[in-house]
Scaffold this motif. Structure first.
Motif, PDB file in Angstrom:
ATOM      1  N   ASN A  88       0.830  -1.211   0.000  1.00  0.00           N
ATOM      2  CA  ASN A  88       0.000   0.000   0.000  1.00  0.00           C
ATOM      3  C   ASN A  88       0.861   1.257   0.000  1.00  0.00           C
ATOM      4  N   ASP A  91       2.127   1.840  -3.493  1.00  0.00           N
ATOM      5  CA  ASP A  91       1.047   2.380  -4.330  1.00  0.00           C
ATOM      6  C   ASP A  91       0.868   3.874  -4.085  1.00  0.00           C
ATOM      7  N   GLY A 227      -7.758   8.197  -1.681  1.00  0.00           N
ATOM      8  CA  GLY A 227      -8.258   6.868  -1.368  1.00  0.00           C
ATOM      9  C   GLY A 227      -9.771   6.776  -1.380  1.00  0.00           C
ATOM     10  N   GLY A 232      -6.665   3.627  -4.031  1.00  0.00           N
ATOM     11  CA  GLY A 232      -5.924   2.549  -3.386  1.00  0.00           C
ATOM     12  C   GLY A 232      -4.834   3.074  -2.485  1.00  0.00           C
ATOM     13  N   GLN A 236      -6.694   4.384   0.976  1.00  0.00           N
ATOM     14  CA  GLN A 236      -7.809   3.444   1.030  1.00  0.00           C
ATOM     15  C   GLN A 236      -7.847   2.715   2.370  1.00  0.00           C
TER      16      GLN A 236
END
Length: 314
Positions: A88, A91, A227, A232, A236
């Motif tokens: 994460n 990302d 998010g 993402g 998120q």
């Protein structure tokens, strides 16, 4: 109660509907470009094993800030791995890097234009005020309509929200350059482009780099908001923790955002000073340019002093 009402919201809705119906091909093209750039950066960050990225970050920290910062980088990134937020985090880092680079690419030329033209500055400043003070959530509404759910609306909203300090500080840096230095370059026949490239931009570089730093920090602040539109990453996770009132997940994702923020802030802040090899190189070039311009100015003044008695006797 006053029945008079200005239908600004209806006008804005009609405008968005008009460009959606007539210019959808442009937004599809922009979506493809932004999405492709994000996918490439995310692949570079997420595909290798986590220890490869950590080694690169530690070496970068060692080169730019020294061994203490490198140790802190190592510990911080290992904490992200330990709380199972590495994917994460990568990302989110990919989104931040893409949005920041695009915001910088847009903001620096606009800042140069504003510094060179008073009319452009008067037009750009109110637009920047609007961009900076409008709640960031508002940007997500047209972004969702134009670019659909996914990472692209988050990138677009981040660019709009983050580019203002880049424009302002670029304009401030160029306008703060000593006018006598610029006039000395003009006196020796340097073109405006050469003066900008070799005098104004080097002297304004610390201020411009401060603007770059602020662009990246504001981009980080948009991670959670992005998010909410399906971008993402850590944003998120924070949104999911908020919906479930999950303190553990929220703290872990928030801590990962803080670690990324500290790393990027210290790296970009150091590049604008003379405390790094790159910063020392820029500072050295700046001093050489200042010395050459000062010498040229002194020669010009000496020539003027030598010619003055001749004209006085005529």
């Amino acid at each position: 109660m006053n029945d008079f009402r200005i239908p600004l919201g209806s006008w804005a809705k009609a405008f968005v509907e008009f460009i959606t119906e007539n210019l959808s091909f442009i937004f599809d093209f922009v979506r493809a470009i932004f999405s492709g750039a994000y996918d490439v950066v995310d692949l570079v960050l997420a595909a290798p094993p986590f220890w490869v990225i950590i080694i690169v970050a530690v070496v970068l920290g060692m080169m730019i800030r020294g061994w203490k910062f490198a140790v802190g980088t190592l510990v911080g990134l290992l904490v992200i791995v330990g709380v199972d937020q590495w994917e994460n985090a990568m990302d989110s880092l990919a989104l931040i890097l893409v949005a920041s680079v695009l915001a910088i690419v847009f903001s620096i030329p606009l800042g140069i234009l504003a510094a060179k033209s008073d009319l452009a500055s008067k037009i750009i400043r109110p637009i920047l005020d609007f961009m900076q003070t409008m709640p960031a959530f508002v940007y997500l509404i047209p972004a969702l309509i134009l670019f659909r759910v996914g990472v692209v609306p988050g990138i677009v909203a981040t660019i709009i929200f983050a580019m203002a300090p880049g424009v302002r500080l670029t304009e401030l840096g160029i306008r703060s350059v000593d006018r006598e230095v610029v006039e000395a370059g003009e006196a020796f026949g340097a073109s405006p482009t050469r003066i900008l490239r070799q005098i104004q931009l080097p002297l304004a570089m610390p201020t411009i780099m401060a603007g770059v730093n602020q662009v990246i920090m504001l981009s980080l602040s948009m991670v959670v908001i992005a998010g909410m539109v399906g971008a993402g990453g850590l944003g998120q996770q924070v949104v999911a923790a908020l919906n479930r009132i999950d303190v553990s997940l929220g703290f872990e994702a928030g801590l990962a955002v803080v670690i990324l923020a500290i790393f990027l802030d210290r790296i970009t802040a150091a590049l604008g000073t003379g405390h790094t090899p790159i910063g020392q190189l820029l500072a050295g070039r700046k001093r050489r340019r200042q010395a050459s311009v000062a010498a040229a100015s002194a020669i010009s003044e000496a020539d003027a002093d030598m010619k003055t008695p001749q004209f006085a006797g005529v």
